[in-house]
Motif scaffolding. Sequence first.
Motif, PDB file in Angstrom:
ATOM      1  N   VAL A  80       0.824  -1.206   0.000  1.00  0.00           N
ATOM      2  CA  VAL A  80       0.000   0.000   0.000  1.00  0.00           C
ATOM      3  C   VAL A  80       0.861   1.259   0.000  1.00  0.00           C
ATOM      4  CG1 VAL A  80      -1.632   1.365   1.370  1.00  0.00           C
ATOM      5  CG2 VAL A  80      -2.031  -1.058   0.998  1.00  0.00           C
ATOM      6  N   ARG A  81       1.884   1.295   0.821  1.00  0.00           N
ATOM      7  CA  ARG A  81       2.747   2.476   0.890  1.00  0.00           C
ATOM      8  C   ARG A  81       3.395   2.758  -0.464  1.00  0.00           C
ATOM      9  NH1 ARG A  81       8.309   3.519   3.808  1.00  0.00           N
ATOM     10  NH2 ARG A  81       8.222   5.780   3.854  1.00  0.00           N
ATOM     11  N   MET A  82       3.885   1.732  -1.130  1.00  0.00           N
ATOM     12  CA  MET A  82       4.510   1.899  -2.441  1.00  0.00           C
ATOM     13  C   MET A  82       3.491   2.414  -3.455  1.00  0.00           C
ATOM     14  SD  MET A  82       4.868   0.071  -5.668  1.00  0.00           S
ATOM     15  CE  MET A  82       3.936  -1.292  -5.127  1.00  0.00           C
ATOM     16  N   VAL A  83       2.291   1.874  -3.442  1.00  0.00           N
ATOM     17  CA  VAL A  83       1.242   2.297  -4.371  1.00  0.00           C
ATOM     18  C   VAL A  83       0.900   3.767  -4.147  1.00  0.00           C
ATOM     19  CG1 VAL A  83      -1.216   1.979  -4.926  1.00  0.00           C
ATOM     20  CG2 VAL A  83       0.291  -0.001  -4.744  1.00  0.00           C
ATOM     21  N   ASN A  84       0.836   4.171  -2.899  1.00  0.00           N
ATOM     22  CA  ASN A  84       0.527   5.574  -2.577  1.00  0.00           C
ATOM     23  C   ASN A  84       1.697   6.507  -2.878  1.00  0.00           C
ATOM     24  OD1 ASN A  84      -2.108   5.050  -1.737  1.00  0.00           O
ATOM     25  ND2 ASN A  84      -1.452   4.611   0.348  1.00  0.00           N
TER      26      ASN A  84
ATOM     27  N   GLY B  94       2.254   7.292  -6.580  1.00  0.00           N
ATOM     28  CA  GLY B  94       1.150   7.946  -7.258  1.00  0.00           C
ATOM     29  C   GLY B  94       0.279   6.994  -8.064  1.00  0.00           C
ATOM     30  N   ILE B  95       0.575   5.712  -8.021  1.00  0.00           N
ATOM     31  CA  ILE B  95      -0.223   4.725  -8.755  1.00  0.00           C
ATOM     32  C   ILE B  95      -1.691   4.803  -8.308  1.00  0.00           C
ATOM     33  CG2 ILE B  95      -0.625   2.245  -9.099  1.00  0.00           C
ATOM     34  CD1 ILE B  95       1.751   3.236 -10.686  1.00  0.00           C
ATOM     35  N   SER B  96      -1.905   5.040  -7.025  1.00  0.00           N
ATOM     36  CA  SER B  96      -3.281   5.089  -6.514  1.00  0.00           C
ATOM     37  C   SER B  96      -4.060   6.269  -7.087  1.00  0.00           C
ATOM     38  CB  SER B  96      -3.291   5.126  -4.987  1.00  0.00           C
ATOM     39  OG  SER B  96      -2.634   6.287  -4.522  1.00  0.00           O
ATOM     40  N   GLN B  97      -3.362   7.287  -7.582  1.00  0.00           N
ATOM     41  CA  GLN B  97      -4.040   8.417  -8.226  1.00  0.00           C
ATOM     42  C   GLN B  97      -4.518   8.047  -9.634  1.00  0.00           C
ATOM     43  OE1 GLN B  97      -4.692  11.406  -6.704  1.00  0.00           O
ATOM     44  NE2 GLN B  97      -3.913  10.350  -4.893  1.00  0.00           N
TER      45      GLN B  97
END
Length: 134
Positions: free
Chosen positions: A93-97, A100-103
Amino acid sequence: MTNVTETLQVTVQYTGDRSAVLTVAGDVDLHTASTLRERAVSVVEEGVPHLVLDLAQVDFVDSTGLSALISLLHATQKANGSVRLAAVPDRLVRMVNMTGISQLLPVHPTVADALAGHAADGATEPVRGADALG
Protein backbone atom coordinates in the motif's frame (compact mmCIF):
# COMPACT_ATOMS: atom_id res chain seq x y z
CA MET A 1 -7.16 -19.86 -17.88
CA THR A 2 -3.84 -19.53 -16.04
CA ASN A 3 -0.35 -18.44 -17.09
CA VAL A 4 2.54 -19.41 -14.81
CA THR A 5 6.17 -18.29 -14.68
CA GLU A 6 8.72 -19.17 -12.02
CA THR A 7 7.32 -16.64 -9.55
CA LEU A 8 4.11 -15.25 -11.08
CA GLN A 9 0.70 -16.75 -11.71
CA VAL A 10 -2.11 -14.87 -13.46
CA THR A 11 -5.61 -16.33 -13.45
CA VAL A 12 -8.45 -14.69 -15.38
CA GLN A 13 -12.09 -14.89 -14.35
CA TYR A 14 -14.61 -13.20 -16.64
CA THR A 15 -17.22 -11.43 -14.51
CA GLY A 16 -19.31 -9.78 -17.22
CA ASP A 17 -19.36 -9.18 -20.93
CA ARG A 18 -16.86 -6.36 -20.56
CA SER A 19 -15.12 -7.06 -17.23
CA ALA A 20 -12.66 -9.57 -15.80
CA VAL A 21 -10.72 -10.16 -12.62
CA LEU A 22 -7.05 -11.05 -12.98
CA THR A 23 -5.79 -12.74 -9.83
CA VAL A 24 -2.06 -12.20 -9.58
CA ALA A 25 0.13 -14.33 -7.30
CA GLY A 26 3.86 -13.91 -6.77
CA ASP A 27 6.36 -11.20 -7.63
CA VAL A 28 5.74 -8.63 -10.38
CA ASP A 29 9.28 -7.71 -11.35
CA LEU A 30 11.77 -7.51 -14.21
CA HIS A 31 11.38 -11.22 -14.92
CA THR A 32 7.59 -11.50 -14.65
CA ALA A 33 6.00 -8.13 -15.48
CA SER A 34 5.75 -9.04 -19.15
CA THR A 35 3.62 -12.08 -18.23
CA LEU A 36 1.12 -9.86 -16.42
CA ARG A 37 1.14 -7.23 -19.16
CA GLU A 38 0.72 -9.74 -22.01
CA ARG A 39 -2.07 -11.66 -20.29
CA ALA A 40 -3.99 -8.51 -19.37
CA VAL A 41 -3.59 -6.94 -22.81
CA SER A 42 -4.82 -10.16 -24.43
CA VAL A 43 -7.98 -9.96 -22.29
CA VAL A 44 -8.52 -6.36 -23.42
CA GLU A 45 -7.95 -7.39 -27.04
CA GLU A 46 -10.66 -10.05 -26.58
CA GLY A 47 -13.10 -7.16 -26.03
CA VAL A 48 -13.02 -7.10 -22.23
CA PRO A 49 -11.72 -3.59 -21.39
CA HIS A 50 -12.59 -3.33 -17.68
CA LEU A 51 -10.02 -5.12 -15.52
CA VAL A 52 -9.70 -5.67 -11.80
CA LEU A 53 -6.27 -6.79 -10.62
CA ASP A 54 -6.59 -8.82 -7.42
CA LEU A 55 -3.21 -8.27 -5.76
CA ALA A 56 -3.89 -10.07 -2.47
CA GLN A 57 -1.27 -12.72 -3.30
CA VAL A 58 1.41 -10.40 -4.65
CA ASP A 59 4.61 -10.47 -2.65
CA PHE A 60 6.69 -7.80 -4.39
CA VAL A 61 6.40 -5.18 -7.16
CA ASP A 62 9.44 -3.41 -8.61
CA SER A 63 9.64 -0.48 -11.04
CA THR A 64 9.12 -2.81 -14.00
CA GLY A 65 5.94 -4.05 -12.37
CA LEU A 66 4.76 -0.49 -11.82
CA SER A 67 5.48 0.24 -15.47
CA ALA A 68 3.38 -2.80 -16.42
CA LEU A 69 0.45 -1.41 -14.41
CA ILE A 70 0.72 1.91 -16.23
CA SER A 71 0.84 0.17 -19.61
CA LEU A 72 -2.32 -1.74 -18.65
CA LEU A 73 -3.99 1.55 -17.82
CA HIS A 74 -3.12 2.87 -21.29
CA ALA A 75 -4.32 -0.32 -23.00
CA THR A 76 -7.66 -0.27 -21.21
CA GLN A 77 -8.18 3.46 -21.78
CA LYS A 78 -7.53 2.97 -25.50
CA ALA A 79 -10.35 0.38 -25.44
CA ASN A 80 -12.64 2.73 -23.42
CA GLY A 81 -12.08 0.61 -20.33
CA SER A 82 -10.38 0.88 -16.97
CA VAL A 83 -8.14 -0.85 -14.45
CA ARG A 84 -8.81 -1.09 -10.73
CA LEU A 85 -6.60 -2.59 -8.05
CA ALA A 86 -8.14 -4.76 -5.34
CA ALA A 87 -6.95 -6.26 -2.08
CA VAL A 88 -3.54 -4.57 -2.20
CA PRO A 89 -1.51 -6.10 0.65
CA ASP A 90 -0.45 -3.77 3.46
CA ARG A 91 3.19 -4.26 2.50
CA LEU A 92 2.46 -2.76 -0.95
CA VAL A 93 0.00 0.00 0.00
CA ARG A 94 2.75 2.48 0.89
CA MET A 95 4.51 1.90 -2.44
CA VAL A 96 1.24 2.30 -4.37
CA ASN A 97 0.53 5.57 -2.58
CA MET A 98 4.08 6.99 -2.69
CA THR A 99 4.50 6.36 -6.41
CA GLY A 100 1.15 7.95 -7.26
CA ILE A 101 -0.22 4.73 -8.75
CA SER A 102 -3.28 5.09 -6.51
CA GLN A 103 -4.04 8.42 -8.23
CA LEU A 104 -4.17 6.69 -11.63
CA LEU A 105 -5.58 3.29 -10.69
CA PRO A 106 -8.35 3.24 -8.10
CA VAL A 107 -7.55 0.99 -5.14
CA HIS A 108 -10.34 -1.00 -3.48
CA PRO A 109 -10.29 -3.16 -0.35
CA THR A 110 -11.95 -6.11 -2.10
CA VAL A 111 -12.57 -7.45 -5.59
CA ALA A 112 -16.33 -7.00 -5.08
CA ASP A 113 -15.80 -3.30 -4.31
CA ALA A 114 -13.67 -2.89 -7.43
CA LEU A 115 -16.30 -4.60 -9.60
CA ALA A 116 -18.98 -2.35 -8.10
CA GLY A 117 -16.78 0.62 -9.03
CA HIS A 118 -16.73 -0.51 -12.65
CA ALA A 119 -20.53 -0.70 -12.62
CA ALA A 120 -20.73 2.79 -11.09
CA ASP A 121 -18.45 4.12 -13.83
CA GLY A 122 -20.96 3.11 -16.46
CA ALA A 123 -20.12 -0.46 -17.34
CA THR A 124 -23.52 -1.31 -18.78
CA GLU A 125 -23.52 -5.06 -18.35
CA PRO A 126 -24.47 -6.62 -15.05
CA VAL A 127 -21.44 -7.59 -13.03
CA ARG A 128 -21.70 -11.30 -12.36
CA GLY A 129 -20.13 -12.92 -9.38
CA ALA A 130 -19.21 -9.78 -7.46
CA ASP A 131 -20.51 -11.20 -4.18
CA ALA A 132 -18.72 -14.51 -4.70
CA LEU A 133 -15.41 -12.80 -5.46
CA GLY A 134 -15.30 -10.43 -2.47
